[in-house]
Design a protein around this motif. Structure first.
Motif, PDB file in Angstrom:
ATOM      1  N   ALA A 131     -23.990 -14.317 -39.080  1.00 57.30           N
ATOM      2  CA  ALA A 131     -24.143 -14.819 -40.327  1.00 57.30           C
ATOM      3  C   ALA A 131     -25.908 -14.704 -40.718  1.00 57.30           C
ATOM      4  CB  ALA A 131     -23.647 -16.403 -40.760  1.00 57.30           C
ATOM      5  N   ALA A 132     -26.570 -15.349 -39.902  1.00 55.99           N
ATOM      6  CA  ALA A 132     -27.919 -15.127 -40.387  1.00 55.99           C
ATOM      7  C   ALA A 132     -28.600 -14.006 -40.373  1.00 55.99           C
ATOM      8  CB  ALA A 132     -28.643 -15.843 -39.177  1.00 55.99           C
ATOM      9  N   VAL A 133     -27.977 -12.834 -39.778  1.00 57.39           N
ATOM     10  CA  VAL A 133     -28.619 -11.536 -39.945  1.00 57.39           C
ATOM     11  C   VAL A 133     -27.618 -10.854 -40.897  1.00 57.39           C
ATOM     12  CG1 VAL A 133     -29.865 -11.602 -37.813  1.00 57.39           C
ATOM     13  CG2 VAL A 133     -27.387 -10.577 -37.790  1.00 57.39           C
ATOM     14  N   GLY A 134     -26.773 -11.357 -41.475  1.00 59.81           N
ATOM     15  CA  GLY A 134     -26.014 -10.676 -42.486  1.00 59.81           C
ATOM     16  C   GLY A 134     -25.088  -9.391 -41.753  1.00 59.81           C
ATOM     17  N   LEU A 135     -24.473  -9.773 -40.910  1.00 65.19           N
ATOM     18  CA  LEU A 135     -23.438  -8.735 -40.195  1.00 65.19           C
ATOM     19  C   LEU A 135     -22.171  -9.242 -40.144  1.00 65.19           C
ATOM     20  CD1 LEU A 135     -25.536  -7.399 -37.179  1.00 65.19           C
ATOM     21  CD2 LEU A 135     -24.988  -6.154 -39.450  1.00 65.19           C
ATOM     22  N   ASP A 136     -21.686 -10.183 -41.154  1.00 63.09           N
ATOM     23  CA  ASP A 136     -20.205 -10.716 -41.223  1.00 63.09           C
ATOM     24  C   ASP A 136     -19.538  -9.683 -41.111  1.00 63.09           C
ATOM     25  OD1 ASP A 136     -20.764 -14.066 -41.523  1.00 63.09           O
ATOM     26  OD2 ASP A 136     -22.424 -12.705 -42.723  1.00 63.09           O
ATOM     27  N   GLU A 137     -19.513  -8.834 -42.112  1.00 68.12           N
ATOM     28  CA  GLU A 137     -18.453  -7.661 -42.298  1.00 68.12           C
ATOM     29  C   GLU A 137     -18.517  -6.602 -41.424  1.00 68.12           C
ATOM     30  OE1 GLU A 137     -19.053  -5.995 -46.347  1.00 68.12           O
ATOM     31  OE2 GLU A 137     -18.674  -7.946 -47.269  1.00 68.12           O
ATOM     32  N   LYS A 138     -19.474  -6.715 -40.302  1.00 70.06           N
ATOM     33  CA  LYS A 138     -19.605  -5.636 -39.290  1.00 70.06           C
ATOM     34  C   LYS A 138     -19.464  -6.281 -37.879  1.00 70.06           C
ATOM     35  CE  LYS A 138     -20.482  -2.259 -41.873  1.00 70.06           C
ATOM     36  NZ  LYS A 138     -19.532  -1.088 -41.917  1.00 70.06           N
ATOM     37  N   ALA A 139     -18.819  -7.667 -37.920  1.00 68.91           N
ATOM     38  CA  ALA A 139     -18.691  -8.448 -36.575  1.00 68.91           C
ATOM     39  C   ALA A 139     -17.682  -7.443 -35.664  1.00 68.91           C
ATOM     40  CB  ALA A 139     -18.259  -9.911 -36.794  1.00 68.91           C
ATOM     41  N   GLY A 148     -28.578   2.455 -38.996  1.00 71.32           N
ATOM     42  CA  GLY A 148     -30.185   2.135 -38.632  1.00 71.32           C
ATOM     43  C   GLY A 148     -30.423   0.656 -39.121  1.00 71.32           C
ATOM     44  N   GLY A 149     -30.165   0.239 -40.173  1.00 66.67           N
ATOM     45  CA  GLY A 149     -30.578  -0.975 -40.556  1.00 66.67           C
ATOM     46  C   GLY A 149     -29.838  -2.021 -39.827  1.00 66.67           C
ATOM     47  N   GLN A 150     -28.316  -1.755 -39.853  1.00 67.30           N
ATOM     48  CA  GLN A 150     -27.669  -2.842 -39.354  1.00 67.30           C
ATOM     49  C   GLN A 150     -27.871  -3.187 -37.862  1.00 67.30           C
ATOM     50  OE1 GLN A 150     -24.075  -0.878 -40.259  1.00 67.30           O
ATOM     51  NE2 GLN A 150     -23.927  -1.762 -42.339  1.00 67.30           N
ATOM     52  N   ARG A 151     -28.329  -1.913 -37.008  1.00 65.97           N
ATOM     53  CA  ARG A 151     -28.593  -2.163 -35.791  1.00 65.97           C
ATOM     54  C   ARG A 151     -30.001  -2.969 -35.584  1.00 65.97           C
ATOM     55  NH1 ARG A 151     -27.421   3.771 -32.818  1.00 65.97           N
ATOM     56  NH2 ARG A 151     -25.612   3.949 -33.654  1.00 65.97           N
ATOM     57  N   ARG A 152     -30.951  -2.837 -36.414  1.00 66.22           N
ATOM     58  CA  ARG A 152     -31.958  -3.762 -36.425  1.00 66.22           C
ATOM     59  C   ARG A 152     -31.647  -5.230 -36.769  1.00 66.22           C
ATOM     60  NH1 ARG A 152     -36.014  -2.588 -34.041  1.00 66.22           N
ATOM     61  NH2 ARG A 152     -37.453  -3.713 -35.216  1.00 66.22           N
ATOM     62  N   ARG A 153     -30.710  -5.469 -37.530  1.00 68.17           N
ATOM     63  CA  ARG A 153     -30.244  -6.867 -37.655  1.00 68.17           C
ATOM     64  C   ARG A 153     -29.659  -7.471 -36.504  1.00 68.17           C
ATOM     65  NH1 ARG A 153     -26.716  -6.775 -43.427  1.00 68.17           N
ATOM     66  NH2 ARG A 153     -27.578  -4.780 -44.165  1.00 68.17           N
ATOM     67  N   ASP A 177     -32.280  -3.058 -45.938  1.00 72.59           N
ATOM     68  CA  ASP A 177     -32.135  -3.031 -47.612  1.00 72.59           C
ATOM     69  C   ASP A 177     -32.612  -4.486 -47.757  1.00 72.59           C
ATOM     70  OD1 ASP A 177     -30.163  -5.093 -47.579  1.00 72.59           O
ATOM     71  OD2 ASP A 177     -28.492  -3.570 -47.188  1.00 72.59           O
ATOM     72  N   PRO A 178     -33.014  -4.372 -49.387  1.00 71.19           N
ATOM     73  CA  PRO A 178     -33.764  -5.790 -49.622  1.00 71.19           C
ATOM     74  C   PRO A 178     -32.916  -6.992 -49.435  1.00 71.19           C
ATOM     75  CG  PRO A 178     -34.102  -4.228 -51.058  1.00 71.19           C
ATOM     76  CD  PRO A 178     -32.877  -3.368 -50.262  1.00 71.19           C
ATOM     77  N   VAL A 179     -31.738  -7.116 -49.658  1.00 69.67           N
ATOM     78  CA  VAL A 179     -30.919  -8.198 -49.340  1.00 69.67           C
ATOM     79  C   VAL A 179     -30.919  -8.605 -47.877  1.00 69.67           C
ATOM     80  CG1 VAL A 179     -28.434  -9.037 -49.255  1.00 69.67           C
ATOM     81  CG2 VAL A 179     -29.057  -7.646 -51.088  1.00 69.67           C
ATOM     82  N   ALA A 180     -30.780  -7.597 -46.957  1.00 71.19           N
ATOM     83  CA  ALA A 180     -30.847  -7.922 -45.322  1.00 71.19           C
ATOM     84  C   ALA A 180     -32.017  -8.452 -45.208  1.00 71.19           C
ATOM     85  CB  ALA A 180     -30.517  -6.660 -44.706  1.00 71.19           C
ATOM     86  N   ARG A 181     -33.339  -7.870 -45.953  1.00 74.64           N
ATOM     87  CA  ARG A 181     -34.642  -8.388 -45.427  1.00 74.64           C
ATOM     88  C   ARG A 181     -34.626  -9.929 -45.738  1.00 74.64           C
ATOM     89  NH1 ARG A 181     -38.934  -5.869 -48.281  1.00 74.64           N
ATOM     90  NH2 ARG A 181     -40.366  -6.793 -46.878  1.00 74.64           N
TER      91      ARG A 181
END
Length: 303
Positions: A131-139, A148-153, A177-181
């Motif tokens: 949740a903290a890195v914004g990957l709930d939908e990709k769990a 690439g951005g999701q891998r950074r998260r 992206d701005p939301v993830a940042r």
């Protein structure tokens, strides 16, 4: 003095010393110093940002502090130990988010976080990290299918999973992206609130201004200035630029007393066309410190 008392004194001394200390740090490649005598201290619980152009020596410095690259000169202490000689117990106290991507491609986000959690004595809960890195939908998505951005998260989540005392973040929001940042920024604020020391490199000036207690600007392997973000380039910021049109031609004055210039101009002509007063932005200050031309820099004073 008993052994217990001696250990308590050592622990107290450790808590008061900087999390990171380097004196005269040098790293050479092919005879060229890419890190050229860096002196720096980062306090415990501080968020410190290293800024600088590509090739300035930021990543090399971080890798030396992490103990994955040897230095050619200088003294370095990280959490009270020389990272070039520190052992496994020391490594358990630091978290690393590098620019590489080494996560297993066939595991899902949740699986890889669960897998690595067993290597930590006090891991953060997997659901909390996701949740903290914004990957709930990709769990449940395999790492190999992440952007690439999701891998950074995911890399950030792995880096802070073990509740480290000190976290190294090398350009952690690249590709986000701005939301993830902004979700990442909240994570860093949470780490600071927990007393974690954070040393990050970034190309984003707004990120440094938002997160860092202090920033250091590196150019050509040297530290050119260290200050809180709003005090960086204090001497440059004192100078304002006054611009106006006179007889159809642009005029420019750089001055530390813009009010006096305005008073003189208005005394001569009640209406001054094109009159503006600006001060250097953080970007202007940064570009000046690294020797790059500013987009708002003047070509020279006309008075």
């Amino acid at each position: 003095m008993t052994t217990t008392q001696a250990a308590a004194l050592r622990a107290a001394a450790t808590e008061t010393e900087p999390a990171v200390r380097m004196r005269g740090l040098v790293k050479r490649y092919g005879g060229r110093a890419v890190v050229d005598g860096l002196d720096l201290e980062v306090g415990r619980g501080e968020v410190f940002a290293l800024l600088g152009p590509n090739g300035a020596g930021k990543t090399t410095t971080i890798e030396i502090l992490e103990g994955v690259r040897k230095r050619d000169g200088g003294d370095v202490s990280v959490l009270g130990a020389d990272p070039g000689r520190a052992g496994r117990s020391w490594r358990a106290r630091i978290g690393v988010v590098s620019q590489g991507e080494g996560a297993a491609q066939d595991l899902t986000v949740r699986e890889i976080l669960d897998h690595f959690s067993v290597y930590s004595a006090t891991p953060r809960p997997t659901a909390e990290l996701i949740a903290a890195v914004g990957l709930d939908e990709k769990a449940g998505t395999r790492v190999g299918r992440l952007s690439g951005g999701q891998r950074r998260r995911l890399a950030v989540a792995l880096g802070v999973q073990g509740r480290p005392e000190l976290v190294f973040l090398d350009e952690p929001t690249t590709g986000m992206d701005p939301v993830a940042r902004r979700q990442f920024w909240e994570l860093i604020r949470g780490l600071r609130a927990d007393g974690t020391t954070v040393l990050l490199t970034t190309h984003y000036l707004d990120e440094a201004a938002e997160l860092a207690d202090r920033v250091g600007v590196v150019a050509d392997g040297r530290l050119v200035e260290v200050a809180p973000p709003d005090e960086l380039g204090a001497e440059l910021r004192r100078t304002a630029t006054v611009r106006w049109m006179e007889d159809g031609a642009p005029r420019t004055v750089r001055t530390e007393a813009p009010a006096a210039v305005l008073r003189d101009l208005l005394a001569v002509a009640g209406d001054v066309p094109g009159l503006t007063v600006t001060r250097p932005t953080l970007e202007d200050v940064y570009l000046s410190l690294v020797g790059a031309p500013s987009t708002t820099a003047t070509q020279g004073d006309l008075r």
